[in-house]
Design an enzyme around this catalytic site. Structure first.
Site, PDB file in Angstrom:
ATOM      1  N   ASN A 208      44.818  42.880  32.039  1.00 53.13           N
ATOM      2  CA  ASN A 208      44.050  41.895  32.358  1.00 53.13           C
ATOM      3  C   ASN A 208      42.702  41.953  31.838  1.00 53.13           C
ATOM      4  O   ASN A 208      42.313  42.965  31.391  1.00 53.13           O
ATOM      5  CB  ASN A 208      43.978  41.768  34.191  1.00 53.13           C
ATOM      6  CG  ASN A 208      43.342  43.016  34.660  1.00 53.13           C
ATOM      7  OD1 ASN A 208      42.379  43.346  34.464  1.00 53.13           O
ATOM      8  ND2 ASN A 208      44.341  43.599  35.525  1.00 53.13           N
ATOM      9  N   ASP A 277      49.960  43.975  38.978  1.00 53.94           N
ATOM     10  CA  ASP A 277      50.811  43.906  40.096  1.00 53.94           C
ATOM     11  C   ASP A 277      52.017  43.998  39.791  1.00 53.94           C
ATOM     12  O   ASP A 277      53.158  44.382  40.599  1.00 53.94           O
ATOM     13  CB  ASP A 277      50.532  42.470  40.734  1.00 53.94           C
ATOM     14  CG  ASP A 277      49.532  42.272  41.481  1.00 53.94           C
ATOM     15  OD1 ASP A 277      49.015  43.405  42.221  1.00 53.94           O
ATOM     16  OD2 ASP A 277      48.835  41.232  41.817  1.00 53.94           O
ATOM     17  N   LYS A 287      59.233  50.189  18.925  1.00 57.54           N
ATOM     18  CA  LYS A 287      58.672  48.790  18.992  1.00 57.54           C
ATOM     19  C   LYS A 287      59.918  47.543  18.897  1.00 57.54           C
ATOM     20  O   LYS A 287      60.600  47.755  18.251  1.00 57.54           O
ATOM     21  CB  LYS A 287      57.821  48.644  17.687  1.00 57.54           C
ATOM     22  CG  LYS A 287      57.380  47.190  17.493  1.00 57.54           C
ATOM     23  CD  LYS A 287      56.831  47.130  16.021  1.00 57.54           C
ATOM     24  CE  LYS A 287      56.325  45.518  15.817  1.00 57.54           C
ATOM     25  NZ  LYS A 287      55.834  45.350  14.680  1.00 57.54           N
ATOM     26  N   PHE A 321      38.670  45.209  47.072  1.00 58.33           N
ATOM     27  CA  PHE A 321      38.134  43.904  46.460  1.00 58.33           C
ATOM     28  C   PHE A 321      39.323  42.733  46.672  1.00 58.33           C
ATOM     29  O   PHE A 321      40.408  43.165  46.626  1.00 58.33           O
ATOM     30  CB  PHE A 321      37.918  43.976  45.035  1.00 58.33           C
ATOM     31  CG  PHE A 321      36.445  44.604  44.602  1.00 58.33           C
ATOM     32  CD1 PHE A 321      36.052  45.785  45.227  1.00 58.33           C
ATOM     33  CD2 PHE A 321      35.356  43.657  44.158  1.00 58.33           C
ATOM     34  CE1 PHE A 321      34.678  46.361  45.090  1.00 58.33           C
ATOM     35  CE2 PHE A 321      34.125  44.251  44.108  1.00 58.33           C
ATOM     36  CZ  PHE A 321      33.677  45.493  44.441  1.00 58.33           C
ATOM     37  N   LYS A 335      43.907  40.312  53.352  1.00 54.09           N
ATOM     38  CA  LYS A 335      43.749  41.505  52.774  1.00 54.09           C
ATOM     39  C   LYS A 335      43.272  42.488  53.594  1.00 54.09           C
ATOM     40  O   LYS A 335      43.700  43.778  53.660  1.00 54.09           O
ATOM     41  CB  LYS A 335      43.060  41.471  51.284  1.00 54.09           C
ATOM     42  CG  LYS A 335      44.081  40.950  50.389  1.00 54.09           C
ATOM     43  CD  LYS A 335      43.792  40.857  48.959  1.00 54.09           C
ATOM     44  CE  LYS A 335      44.551  40.034  47.908  1.00 54.09           C
ATOM     45  NZ  LYS A 335      44.095  39.200  46.862  1.00 54.09           N
ATOM     46  N   LYS A 339      45.928  45.350  54.480  1.00 53.43           N
ATOM     47  CA  LYS A 339      45.658  46.494  53.952  1.00 53.43           C
ATOM     48  C   LYS A 339      44.894  47.387  54.782  1.00 53.43           C
ATOM     49  O   LYS A 339      44.528  48.448  54.484  1.00 53.43           O
ATOM     50  CB  LYS A 339      45.166  46.443  52.827  1.00 53.43           C
ATOM     51  CG  LYS A 339      46.028  45.561  51.826  1.00 53.43           C
ATOM     52  CD  LYS A 339      45.309  45.432  50.323  1.00 53.43           C
ATOM     53  CE  LYS A 339      46.411  44.652  49.314  1.00 53.43           C
ATOM     54  NZ  LYS A 339      46.068  44.807  48.096  1.00 53.43           N
TER      55      LYS A 339
HETATM   56  O1  PMT Z   1      35.931  44.984  36.009  1.00 50.36           O
HETATM   57  P1  PMT Z   1      35.091  43.925  35.788  1.00 50.36           P
HETATM   58  O2  PMT Z   1      35.133  43.022  34.713  1.00 50.36           O
HETATM   59  O3  PMT Z   1      33.644  44.315  36.290  1.00 50.36           O
HETATM   60  O4  PMT Z   1      35.499  42.863  36.918  1.00 50.36           O
HETATM   61  C1  PMT Z   1      35.217  43.099  38.426  1.00 50.36           C
HETATM   62  C2  PMT Z   1      36.613  42.813  39.208  1.00 50.36           C
HETATM   63  C3  PMT Z   1      36.781  41.227  39.260  1.00 50.36           C
HETATM   64  C4  PMT Z   1      37.883  43.526  38.544  1.00 50.36           C
HETATM   65  C5  PMT Z   1      36.435  43.159  40.757  1.00 50.36           C
HETATM   66  O5  PMT Z   1      35.208  42.684  41.296  1.00 50.36           O
HETATM   67  C6  PMT Z   1      37.592  42.895  41.408  1.00 50.36           C
HETATM   68  O6  PMT Z   1      37.674  41.817  42.195  1.00 50.36           O
HETATM   69  N1  PMT Z   1      38.481  43.671  41.489  1.00 50.36           N
HETATM   70  C7  PMT Z   1      39.703  43.854  42.307  1.00 50.36           C
HETATM   71  C8  PMT Z   1      41.022  42.907  41.627  1.00 50.36           C
HETATM   72  C9  PMT Z   1      42.154  42.652  42.086  1.00 50.36           C
HETATM   73  O7  PMT Z   1      42.876  43.445  41.509  1.00 50.36           O
HETATM   74  O8  PMT Z   1      42.244  41.847  43.156  1.00 50.36           O
HETATM   75  P2  PMT Z   1      43.361  41.832  43.912  1.00 50.36           P
HETATM   76  O9  PMT Z   1      43.168  40.725  45.056  1.00 50.36           O
HETATM   77  O10 PMT Z   1      44.625  41.542  43.280  1.00 50.36           O
HETATM   78  O11 PMT Z   1      43.743  43.142  45.041  1.00 50.36           O
HETATM   79  C10 PMT Z   1      42.988  43.345  46.055  1.00 50.36           C
HETATM   80  C11 PMT Z   1      42.776  44.847  46.192  1.00 50.36           C
HETATM   81  O12 PMT Z   1      43.895  45.716  46.135  1.00 50.36           O
HETATM   82  C12 PMT Z   1      41.910  45.472  45.253  1.00 50.36           C
HETATM   83  O13 PMT Z   1      40.771  46.452  45.756  1.00 50.36           O
HETATM   84  C13 PMT Z   1      42.809  46.148  44.255  1.00 50.36           C
HETATM   85  O14 PMT Z   1      42.119  47.259  43.719  1.00 50.36           O
HETATM   86  C14 PMT Z   1      43.952  46.670  45.440  1.00 50.36           C
HETATM   87  N2  PMT Z   1      45.268  46.681  44.642  1.00 50.36           N
HETATM   88  C15 PMT Z   1      45.824  45.786  44.065  1.00 50.36           C
HETATM   89  C16 PMT Z   1      47.194  45.927  43.493  1.00 50.36           C
HETATM   90  C17 PMT Z   1      47.547  47.129  43.708  1.00 50.36           C
HETATM   91  N3  PMT Z   1      48.871  47.257  42.994  1.00 50.36           N
HETATM   92  N4  PMT Z   1      47.035  47.974  43.841  1.00 50.36           N
HETATM   93  C18 PMT Z   1      45.839  47.913  44.293  1.00 50.36           C
HETATM   94  O15 PMT Z   1      45.367  48.946  45.044  1.00 50.36           O
END
Ligand code: PMT
Length: 397
Positions: A208, A277, A287, A321, A335, A339
């Site tokens: 991403n 995800d 390849k 986040f 979330k 979580k």
């Molecule tokens: O890196 P930058 O370019 O500065 O951008 C910042 C950002 C947009 C990446 C950051 O601000 C942000 O939003 N990070 C979380 C992105 C994300 O994966 O969001 P989510 O809503 O999909 O996940 C929710 C939370 O679960 C996050 O804290 C994530 O780290 C965590 N997660 C998600 C999926 C997974 N398999 N494991 C996780 O731990």
């Protein structure tokens, strides 16, 4: 970050003197009022006019001229300074300071100041390893002087080795740390940053747009404020922060392993990483060849690291986040609950200036107690400070 701070930048005579120009630019850009002191040797390498133009202050080099002046003598400068940086610092100036010698403006002003002194040495590798130099450095450290160690590299003298001036950005970070409040002292902070990469074959992957900027800003700010910080980073182009243990990972599974090993010893965990995800069910060993047929990839779900931490939650303060493109607050609150988090930083990543791969962000902070704090457009460095302020306040209760 340095608004209103009075800083003296001492520049001594080495080829790395030109890098002090970049350091000065970083300091003034952060709002500091910088007074540059140059040794005579430094002026052989860079002209005072360069420093004067960038600092918008006169550059000082003459001890006796200054004493003659009523307002800006070296004592007045020494008194006013909140931080004294010497970059680059030669073996000669370090030797003089270690023995209390004050025979020019720079050494006299250091002797007279009560401000913390940060020294960034730069010299030939053999000089740097010379036992006399080592003794001098140790002596200064024992007297409370701070050092930013030089790095390995090709030196101007033709030798390769340790002695090259540290990157100005890292000297700047060390300076920020010396001036920061230490309200996170005693905390052990774990931060994740950047994207993960899920390999399809040896040359292709799913990922991403996360740049890591948000997580790195948090790691830098927390370290400045006194926390012991571990940063677990997916692939980014960013420089590893000064004073932070940084662990590089690639995939979600690697990030999970690294987080689980370290989370038990952490008092605060912040998950700013954008973890993929899904990953391909099978990673091709070779390849994948192009054919005329559509390529169908089967994806399987990656483990949710944050959810796993939330389920096993013990003492650590858990911050997630939420990157959303609609229903920001509702999705973020979901979330927070699902979580088992203490705080969620909710960014609507569809807004210009927010989210992935930009220097700014616009977020709402949702806490376990139901409160929602809406923040304006901020740089990621400013936002990192605000998130940490909120954590400190919530932890106090
Ligand atoms: O890196 P930058 O370019 O500065 O951008 C910042 C950002 C947009 C990446 C950051 O601000 C942000 O939003 N990070 C979380 C992105 C994300 O994966 O969001 P989510 O809503 O999909 O996940 C929710 C939370 O679960 C996050 O804290 C994530 O780290 C965590 N997660 C998600 C999926 C997974 N398999 N494991 C996780 O731990």
């Amino acid at each position: 970050m340095l608004k209103g701070k009075e800083i003296i930048l001492g520049v001594t005579g080495g080829i790395a003197a030109y890098k002090a120009v970049e350091l000065l630019r970083l300091l003034t850009k952060a709002g500091a009022n910088v007074h540059v002191l140059m040794t005579k040797a430094a002026m052989e390498f860079v002209t005072p006019l360069t420093f004067q133009t960038l600092s918008m202050n006169p550059v000082h080099s003459e001890l006796f001229n200054l004493i003659a002046e009523r307002e800006i003598g070296h004592i007045a400068l020494a008194d006013r300074a909140q931080l004294f940086i010497i970059a680059p610092a030669t073996a000669n100036v370090i030797g003089k300071l270690a023995h209390g010698l004050a025979d020019d403006l720079l050494t006299t002003t250091v002797m007279a100041t009560k401000a913390p002194v940060l020294i960034a040495p730069a010299m030939n590798v053999n000089m740097y390893q010379n036992p006399l130099y080592r003794e001098n450095e140790t002596r200064l450290r024992q007297h409370g002087f701070h050092f930013v160690d030089p790095v390995q590299g090709m030196l101007a003298c033709g030798w390769e080795g340790e002695g090259k001036l540290q990157d100005p950005q890292l000297i700047f970070e060390a300076a920020l740390a010396l001036l920061a409040r230490k309200d996170l002292a005693g905390e052990r902070l774990l931060v994740t940053a950047g994207p993960t990469r899920e390999e399809i074959d040896p040359i292709r992957y799913i990922s991403n747009y996360s740049s890591g900027k948000m997580g790195y800003a948090l790691a830098r700010a927390a370290s400045r404020r006194g926390a012991r910080v571990t940063l677990i980073s997916g692939p980014t182009c960013l420089q590893e922060p000064w004073g932070v243990e940084t662990i590089q990972v690639t995939s979600a599974e690697e990030m999970r392993q690294a987080v689980l090993v370290r989370s038990a010893a952490s008092t605060i965990v912040i998950k700013a990483a954008a973890v993929a995800d899904y990953r391909p069910k099978v990673r091709a060993a070779e390849k994948l060849k192009k054919t005329d047929q559509p390529l169908i990839l089967e994806l399987v779900k990656n483990p949710d690291i944050l959810e796993e931490l939330g389920k096993a939650k013990q003492g650590a303060f858990l911050v997630g986040f939420a990157a959303e493109t609609f229903d920001l607050v509702r999705n973020a609150r979901k979330k927070l609950t699902e979580k088992n988090l203490d705080l969620v930083v909710a960014n609507d990543v569809s807004q210009p200036g927010a989210g992935f791969n930009v220097d700014t962000n616009i977020v709402k902070l949702l806490a376990r107690d139901g409160s929602v704090e809406e923040l304006p457009l901020l740089t990621k460095d400013e936002l990192a400070e605000q998130i940490l302020d909120r954590i400190v306040a919530l932890k106090k209760g």
